[in-house]
Design a protein around this motif. Structure first.
Motif, PDB file in Angstrom:
ATOM      1  N   LYS A 640       0.801  -1.221   0.000  1.00  0.00           N
ATOM      2  CA  LYS A 640       0.000   0.000   0.000  1.00  0.00           C
ATOM      3  C   LYS A 640       0.839   1.280   0.000  1.00  0.00           C
ATOM      4  CE  LYS A 640      -3.789   2.120   2.664  1.00  0.00           C
ATOM      5  NZ  LYS A 640      -4.682   1.951   3.851  1.00  0.00           N
ATOM      6  N   ALA A 641       1.969   1.275   0.704  1.00  0.00           N
ATOM      7  CA  ALA A 641       2.781   2.496   0.798  1.00  0.00           C
ATOM      8  C   ALA A 641       3.641   2.741  -0.442  1.00  0.00           C
ATOM      9  CB  ALA A 641       3.666   2.442   2.037  1.00  0.00           C
ATOM     10  N   ARG A 642       3.797   1.734  -1.294  1.00  0.00           N
ATOM     11  CA  ARG A 642       4.515   1.857  -2.571  1.00  0.00           C
ATOM     12  C   ARG A 642       5.954   2.353  -2.382  1.00  0.00           C
ATOM     13  NH1 ARG A 642      -0.069   4.880  -4.500  1.00  0.00           N
ATOM     14  NH2 ARG A 642       1.332   6.569  -5.139  1.00  0.00           N
ATOM     15  N   PRO A 732       2.415  13.124  -2.071  1.00  0.00           N
ATOM     16  CA  PRO A 732       1.994  11.907  -2.781  1.00  0.00           C
ATOM     17  C   PRO A 732       3.056  11.350  -3.714  1.00  0.00           C
ATOM     18  CG  PRO A 732       0.885  13.863  -3.656  1.00  0.00           C
ATOM     19  CD  PRO A 732       1.585  14.296  -2.413  1.00  0.00           C
ATOM     20  N   GLU A 733       4.017  12.193  -4.140  1.00  0.00           N
ATOM     21  CA  GLU A 733       5.056  11.682  -5.032  1.00  0.00           C
ATOM     22  C   GLU A 733       6.015  10.752  -4.305  1.00  0.00           C
ATOM     23  OE1 GLU A 733       4.604  14.864  -4.319  1.00  0.00           O
ATOM     24  OE2 GLU A 733       4.257  16.063  -6.134  1.00  0.00           O
ATOM     25  N   ALA A 736       3.154   6.451  -0.887  1.00  0.00           N
ATOM     26  CA  ALA A 736       1.728   6.741  -0.658  1.00  0.00           C
ATOM     27  C   ALA A 736       1.448   6.756   0.831  1.00  0.00           C
ATOM     28  CB  ALA A 736       0.869   5.699  -1.361  1.00  0.00           C
ATOM     29  N   THR A 737       2.365   7.334   1.589  1.00  0.00           N
ATOM     30  CA  THR A 737       2.200   7.312   3.039  1.00  0.00           C
ATOM     31  C   THR A 737       1.012   8.143   3.500  1.00  0.00           C
ATOM     32  OG1 THR A 737       3.804   9.128   3.234  1.00  0.00           O
ATOM     33  CG2 THR A 737       4.643   6.885   3.439  1.00  0.00           C
ATOM     34  N   GLN A 738       0.575   9.108   2.676  1.00  0.00           N
ATOM     35  CA  GLN A 738      -0.588   9.907   3.064  1.00  0.00           C
ATOM     36  C   GLN A 738      -1.866   9.082   3.075  1.00  0.00           C
ATOM     37  OE1 GLN A 738      -0.380  13.084   4.154  1.00  0.00           O
ATOM     38  NE2 GLN A 738       1.825  12.790   3.969  1.00  0.00           N
ATOM     39  N   ASP A 739      -1.850   7.939   2.408  1.00  0.00           N
ATOM     40  CA  ASP A 739      -3.032   7.083   2.368  1.00  0.00           C
ATOM     41  C   ASP A 739      -3.110   6.125   3.556  1.00  0.00           C
ATOM     42  OD1 ASP A 739      -3.642   8.268  -0.044  1.00  0.00           O
ATOM     43  OD2 ASP A 739      -2.650   6.709  -1.233  1.00  0.00           O
TER      44      ASP A 739
END
Length: 755
Positions: A640-642, A732-733, A736-739
């Motif tokens: 998820k964190a990519r 977001p770049e 994807a820790t904001q998610d």
């Protein structure tokens, strides 16, 4: 016979009903495959955890260490692609071996035969004695000298020169001697890897230690014998612990600035120096209460050296390498590379100015910095009664005698405070880094640079100074009875341990730490013991503030330098080594080879967030007190964190693979500290760093913006846990820790700490 046939046909009729197809055979069980190991470089000086990556991994597998180790260790498999192991601490290699490549494979007692191999390089640190600390017994008869890689403390009789090695704990890193309230003399040994404070009663017929609990990661030790208290500075949690010597009970613990090492008792307070921020904190020894730190501010007087004209542009401090306190002068003296100079109109790039600073801790003020302009000042010793301060210069092979009264009195008096500069000659037969006629000429350092003075100890009465020489394995005995008149002299040198058996690596060590061109710069100036050295104004394009990155474990992640521009350690040694000297002289091919070898053997320290099997702890308590689950974080890191797009295993950087090496990426993280931005070149893009050992790196990002902040015209420490700052403030770049939910972020952070 006919009945038997009928019976068989009857069974078949029951098993195979009309219209039913035969069941296919079960597919063969897949073979476990080993694909990679991380880190790829490790050391045999202590037990080291490893991460293994593969396919079809199952419980029950074992890790096979090939020749010359030829042994197996247990493997803890957490899922089909991830497993962990721990190398034992007793892996020995031949004395003359620098390193060895070990082929790793898997073994299984049942099931399919595993396949695949990985290569691990093991550095033979356990056979590389390195004298790092020294303390003198209260009666002045015995010097104790610590060699962390070999787990040894040497007891040196200063009259006869007799040396008795003492086997101690894992990684003896700091020593202290004292007399307790009853008049009994003691030696204390703190350890970097094994934890435990070993206490030796020096008047006992046999030197047998009493061990009290103490934190791992110790770098500094100070003892108040009258109060029965020991103070240990450790870098795992960046804290100081106050321990009762009687039973080891922890009286208090206090978080301090990153990588505390230098300690000094001053009255009822303890001064604590940070290797990363250059700040000196002040703690109450009874309660642990902390007071405002002391750090160079814009306008601090700089007396002598190349940065004298840049006082107004000071943005902070560099590593506090040693501290001594004067009760008579009510001042603390600190050795460092001087204040950090930030962006300036003259575009001066590097602000190394080794010297001694005078600190007024009562008023949180750096009174002045007396710069020497060359070398790297390390150990200090103070004769408070005589008003003499001694400073060891590991970069030049010298000891400076300073008038402590003049240093404290005024800027004008401090300018004339150097009473004598005493070379510490290397013993006869010491190998040199280059022909003797190349040194001591054209403004270059002399042959004494091969000695490496690191620590100092002053005999009772102040008439004799002992100098620990790191590169030659000796202690120099210096008569300082006439030091005030500039007539201190070396009277003898006692050998402590033979350090010549691995000549090329030792020559590389000399090259790493010394200032051949007398420019004030060396590899160690920016990368202390291979690690980081805080923030400095970098010497290349684009011109802006960078942090000095860690060199530990960097062998497998080229390109190097900041910005990343050199493709091999040899190219780095040649390019940076020549620039550090201002090409006076350029390194010889033999110097390049030795320095590249030494640097290539700097491995990352063992991760403290791993368990006895080498696997991540089930739950990690992070520096800010929150808790996370590393294995949950592993799934987030790869999903998820990519994160794996830029930080793939096993070294968690694109630079580990030649096919993806050297990419400059703009992922939206801050590119520079907002300090005089008009004087910086704000060019976007940076190379993704390796995440191995990130638990021990501060600040983060080449811009140092994760950890530091700008306050007015200077830098301040904004976060002691920069990983959280990075995860929670990235856009977001950058993955994807904001998610992620708050708990998911904690789990991700916990996993990052285990790398």
């Amino acid at each position: 016979m006919g009945l038997a046939v009928v019976a068989v046909l009857g069974v078949l009729a029951v098993v195979m009903m009309p219209g039913e197809a035969p069941k296919p055979p079960a597919p063969p069980e897949p073979r476990p495959v080993l694909q990679a190991v991380g880190p790829k470089l490790t050391s045999n000086q202590t037990s080291q955890p490893l991460s293994l990556y593969g396919e079809n991994l199952v419980p029950g597998l074992r890790l096979v260490l090939g020749a010359p180790l030829s042994r197996e260790v247990p493997l803890k498999v957490v899922d089909a692609r991830h497993a962990y192991a721990r190398l034992p601490a007793d892996l020995t290699l031949p004395q003359g071996t620098f390193q060895t490549d070990v082929q790793l494979s898997l073994a299984a007692s049942t099931g399919p035969t595993p396949t695949g191999t990985a290569r691990l390089t093991l550095v033979n640190d356990a056979a590389f004695p390195d004298l790092m600390a020294m303390a003198l017994s209260p009666d002045g008869r015995t010097l104790f000298v610590a060699s962390p890689p070999t787990d040894t403390v040497f007891a040196l009789d200063v009259e006869s020169g007799r040396v008795d090695p003492m086997a101690v704990g894992d990684g003896p890193s700091a020593l202290a001697t004292w007399t307790d309230a009853g008049g009994r003399p003691w030696l204390g040994v703190a350890h970097q890897w094994g934890g435990g404070l070993w206490l030796y009663a020096l008047d006992a017929p046999e030197k047998k230690a009493r061990v009290i609990p103490a934190p791992v990661g110790a770098w500094g030790l100070e003892v108040d014998g009258a109060k029965g208290m020991a103070f240990i500075a450790e870098h795992v949690n960046d804290a100081v612990h106050a321990l009762a010597l009687e039973d080891g009970r922890e009286k208090w613990v206090r978080a301090v600035d990153p990588n505390p090492r230098a300690l000094a008792l001053t009255g009822q307070f303890l001064a604590v120096g940070s290797l990363q921020t250059g700040e000196v904190g002040l703690l109450d020894t009874t309660s642990g209460r902390d007071f405002a730190p002391t750090v160079p501010m814009p306008g601090v007087p700089i007396i002598g050296g190349p940065t004298e004209a840049f006082s107004a542009q000071v943005m902070g401090g560099k590593a506090a390498r040693a501290l001594v306190a004067s009760s008579r002068l009510n001042r603390v003296f600190m050795s460092s590379l001087g204040p950090n100079v930030g962006p300036n109109a003259q575009r001066m790039e590097v602000s190394a100015n080794s010297g001694v600073a005078v600190l007024d801790l009562d008023h949180e003020q750096v009174v002045r910095h007396r710069g020497f302009g060359a070398g790297v000042t390390e150990g200090l010793a103070l004769d408070d009664r005589a008003g003499l301060l001694y400073a060891a210069d590991v970069g030049l092979g010298q000891v400076r005698v300073l008038d402590a009264n003049a240093l404290a009195k005024s800027d004008a008096a401090a300018r004339g405070a150097v009473l004598q500069t005493l070379p510490i000659p290397a013993p006869e037969g010491t190998p040199f880094i280059r022909p003797a006629e190349d040194l001591g000429t054209k403004g270059r350092a002399g042959l004494e640079l091969h000695s490496g003075p690191r620590s100092l100890a002053l005999a009772p009465g102040g008439g004799t100074l002992y100098v620990l020489n790191r590169f030659t394995g000796t202690v120099a005995v210096v008569d300082v009875r006439d030091a005030r008149t500039g007539r201190a002299s070396v009277v003898r040198q006692w050998p402590v341990v033979d350090v010549r058996s691995r000549e090329q690596r030792r020559l590389g060590q000399v090259l790493y730490f010394t200032d051949v061109g007398r420019t004030g710069m060396s590899c160690d100036a920016c990368h202390i013991e291979g690690h980081t050295g805080g923030v400095f104004f970098e010497k290349t394009r684009p011109m802006r503030i960078y942090r000095s990155t860690t060199a530990l474990g960097s062998r497998d992640t080229p390109p190097y330098f900041t910005p990343a521009s050199t493709r091999s350690l040899a190219e780095t040694a040649e390019t940076v080594g020549g620039r550090n000297r201002y090409h006076n002289p350029d390194p010889l091919p033999s110097e390049v080879e030795a320095l590249a070898l030494y640097t290539s053997l700097l491995s990352t320290p063992p991760n403290p967030y791993r368990d006895a099997d080498g696997a991540p702890l089930e739950t990690v308590t992070m520096p800010d007190g929150t808790k996370g689950r590393p294995l949950k974080g592993l799934a987030l890191f790869e999903g998820k964190a990519r994160c794996t797009a830029c930080h793939p295993a096993p070294l968690f950087t694109l630079d580990q693979d030649p096919a993806t090496r050297g990419q400059y990426l703009d992922v939206g993280t801050p590119i520079a500290l907002e300090l005089r931005p008009e004087q910086q070149q704000l060019v976007k893009g940076a190379a993704p760093p390796s995440l191995v050992g990130t638990w021990d790196v501060w600040p983060l990002l080449t811009s140092a913006t994760m950890g530091y902040a700008v306050q007015g015209d200077r830098l301040v420490a904004a976060a002691r846990f920069p990983l959280r700052m990075l995860v929670e403030r990235s856009g977001p770049e950058h993955g994807a820790t904001q998610d992620l939910t708050p708990q998911e972020r904690d789990d991700l952070l916990a996993y990052l700490l285990t790398l």
